[in-house]
Motif scaffolding. Structure first.
Motif, PDB file in Angstrom:
ATOM      1  N   HIS A 196      -3.133  -7.875   1.764  1.00  0.00           N
ATOM      2  CA  HIS A 196      -3.438  -6.606   1.043  1.00  0.00           C
ATOM      3  C   HIS A 196      -4.041  -5.590   1.818  1.00  0.00           C
TER       4      HIS A 196
ATOM      5  N   GLU B  20      -7.950  -8.632  -1.902  1.00  0.00           N
ATOM      6  CA  GLU B  20      -7.758  -7.275  -2.191  1.00  0.00           C
ATOM      7  C   GLU B  20      -8.434  -6.361  -1.996  1.00  0.00           C
TER       8      GLU B  20
ATOM      9  N   VAL C 236      -4.853  -0.746   1.829  1.00  0.00           N
ATOM     10  CA  VAL C 236      -4.967   0.418   0.809  1.00  0.00           C
ATOM     11  C   VAL C 236      -5.105   1.631   1.655  1.00  0.00           C
ATOM     12  N   TYR C 237      -4.361   2.746   1.155  1.00  0.00           N
ATOM     13  CA  TYR C 237      -4.582   4.044   2.165  1.00  0.00           C
ATOM     14  C   TYR C 237      -6.056   4.640   1.529  1.00  0.00           C
ATOM     15  N   SER C 238      -6.569   5.339   2.708  1.00  0.00           N
ATOM     16  CA  SER C 238      -7.709   6.392   2.175  1.00  0.00           C
ATOM     17  C   SER C 238      -7.190   7.319   1.278  1.00  0.00           C
ATOM     18  N   ASN C 239      -7.701   7.876   0.064  1.00  0.00           N
ATOM     19  CA  ASN C 239      -7.486   8.814  -0.879  1.00  0.00           C
ATOM     20  C   ASN C 239      -6.742  10.149  -0.149  1.00  0.00           C
TER      21      ASN C 239
ATOM     22  N   LEU D 285      -5.412   3.733   6.894  1.00  0.00           N
ATOM     23  CA  LEU D 285      -4.732   2.542   6.481  1.00  0.00           C
ATOM     24  C   LEU D 285      -5.879   1.514   6.169  1.00  0.00           C
TER      25      LEU D 285
ATOM     26  N   ALA E 192       0.779  -1.055  -0.035  1.00  0.00           N
ATOM     27  CA  ALA E 192      -0.113   0.059   0.062  1.00  0.00           C
ATOM     28  C   ALA E 192       0.705   1.312  -0.139  1.00  0.00           C
TER      29      ALA E 192
ATOM     30  N   LEU F   1     -14.747   2.171  -0.970  1.00  0.00           N
ATOM     31  CA  LEU F   1     -13.769   0.976  -0.624  1.00  0.00           C
ATOM     32  C   LEU F   1     -14.442  -0.056  -1.633  1.00  0.00           C
TER      33      LEU F   1
ATOM     34  N   SER G 219       3.617  -2.110  -7.355  1.00  0.00           N
ATOM     35  CA  SER G 219       2.952  -0.635  -7.085  1.00  0.00           C
ATOM     36  C   SER G 219       3.552   0.335  -7.653  1.00  0.00           C
TER      37      SER G 219
ATOM     38  N   ILE H 156      -9.278  -2.019  -2.713  1.00  0.00           N
ATOM     39  CA  ILE H 156      -9.069  -0.723  -3.478  1.00  0.00           C
ATOM     40  C   ILE H 156      -9.694   0.362  -2.934  1.00  0.00           C
ATOM     41  N   THR H 157      -9.408   1.642  -3.326  1.00  0.00           N
ATOM     42  CA  THR H 157     -10.089   2.592  -3.161  1.00  0.00           C
ATOM     43  C   THR H 157     -10.672   3.247  -4.521  1.00  0.00           C
TER      44      THR H 157
END
Length: 287
Positions: free
Chosen positions: A46, A94, A48-51, A56, A2, A103, A284, A96-97
């Motif tokens: 897996h 997985e 992902v960070y927020s936008n 996290l 991430a 999400l 990534s 993703i944002t």
């Protein structure tokens, strides 16, 4: 991995099922924080960070049941776990944002002990959309419940792509990549059974440009390219241990476990390089 959108942080998740996530500075290489899994939890590899980079999100599961959880970690407070989202199924993989903050979780539907599946007769995979507060907004699935939805990508706009691991009969060769838009059904990409046999029941990484979709199969030692508008399979190319794929500047970059890197432009012309690094399943891009 991430990748943080607003600082030089990346997070490496232990391969699933794993017991830790490691936050590190991707410029210096120094470890920032080690996040241990709770005693009754494991990570699924897996996150992902927020936008905005504040949170996290990590896919997790209960060890005894594989009950699916999205762990929410406060980046500004030392990656302290502050919340858990659930209610979308078992065996998430997985996450993703989307550009609007939603999400998307690839829910595999498989209860495992270690890596051994225990519920193949009753598995229930899905593509699940959650709000930033954890509300289940939408959930879609494929007709064949033996297609474990695992790996995800989006095209930067409104289309989500998902890659599957087939858990059905070993001699059945079925489509393993599908696309989805909000409020619609999942639509599978094209290819004959003999084409899908090349992928050996497993898709690892997916990426999309404005015109094409690419999916890799390390088990099948190949990658496929589809026309995004027609969903037609255009080509399958051999690549030993085909692994990660990312898009930068409108071009695909594909990695492999033997160190090859293939650059593919908008006209599908290819250049191959030897990197000297044995790459794993995913890439990534840091921009």
């Amino acid at each position: 991995m991430a990748i943080a959108p607003n600082q030089e942080h990346a997070v490496m998740f232990a391969r699933r099922p794993g017991s830790y996530a490691m936050v590190f500075d991707y410029v210096s290489g120094n470890i920032h924080t080690l996040i241990p899994a709770q005693s009754d939890r494991h990570f699924y590899g897996h996150g992902v960070y927020s936008n905005d980079g504040r949170w996290l999100y990590a896919t997790e599961g209960e060890r005894s049941t594989s009950h699916g959880i999205v762990g929410v970690y406060d980046v500004e407070n030392g990656y302290r776990k502050v919340e858990e989202f659930s209610g979308f199924g078992i065996g998430p993989h997985e996450i993703i944002t989307m550009s609007d903050g939603r999400l998307v979780v690839g829910v595999g539907g498989v209860h495992t002990q270690g890596r051994s599946p225990l519920n193949l007769d009753t598995m229930n995979p899905s593509l699940s959309y959650l709000s930033e507060s954890g509300e289940l907004l939408e959930q879609v699935s494929l007709q064949d419940k033996h297609k474990s939805i695992r790996h995800l990508a989006h095209d930067g706009e409104h289309t989500v792509l998902c890659g599957q691991q087939y858990r059905g009969e070993p001699d059945d060769y079925v489509p393993l990549v599908a696309m989805h838009r909000k409020g619609e059904a999942l639509v599978e990409l094209g290819g004959d059974p003999e084409d899908w046999a090349r992928f050996d029941h497993y898709v690892a990484s997916i990426a999309a440009t404005e015109s094409h979709i690419l999916a890799t199969s390390p088990r099948g030692n190949c990658y496929g390219i589809w026309d995004k508008a027609t969903r037609e399979l255009l080509e399958i190319n051999a690549l030993p241990d085909a692994s990660g794929v990312v898009v930068t500047n409108g071009e695909f970059h594909v990695s492999s476990g033997i160190g090859r890197v293939v650059k593919i432009n908008a006209d599908l012309a290819k250049q191959t390089f030897v990197s000297g690094i044995q790459w794993d399943n995913h890439w990534s891009a840091i921009t």
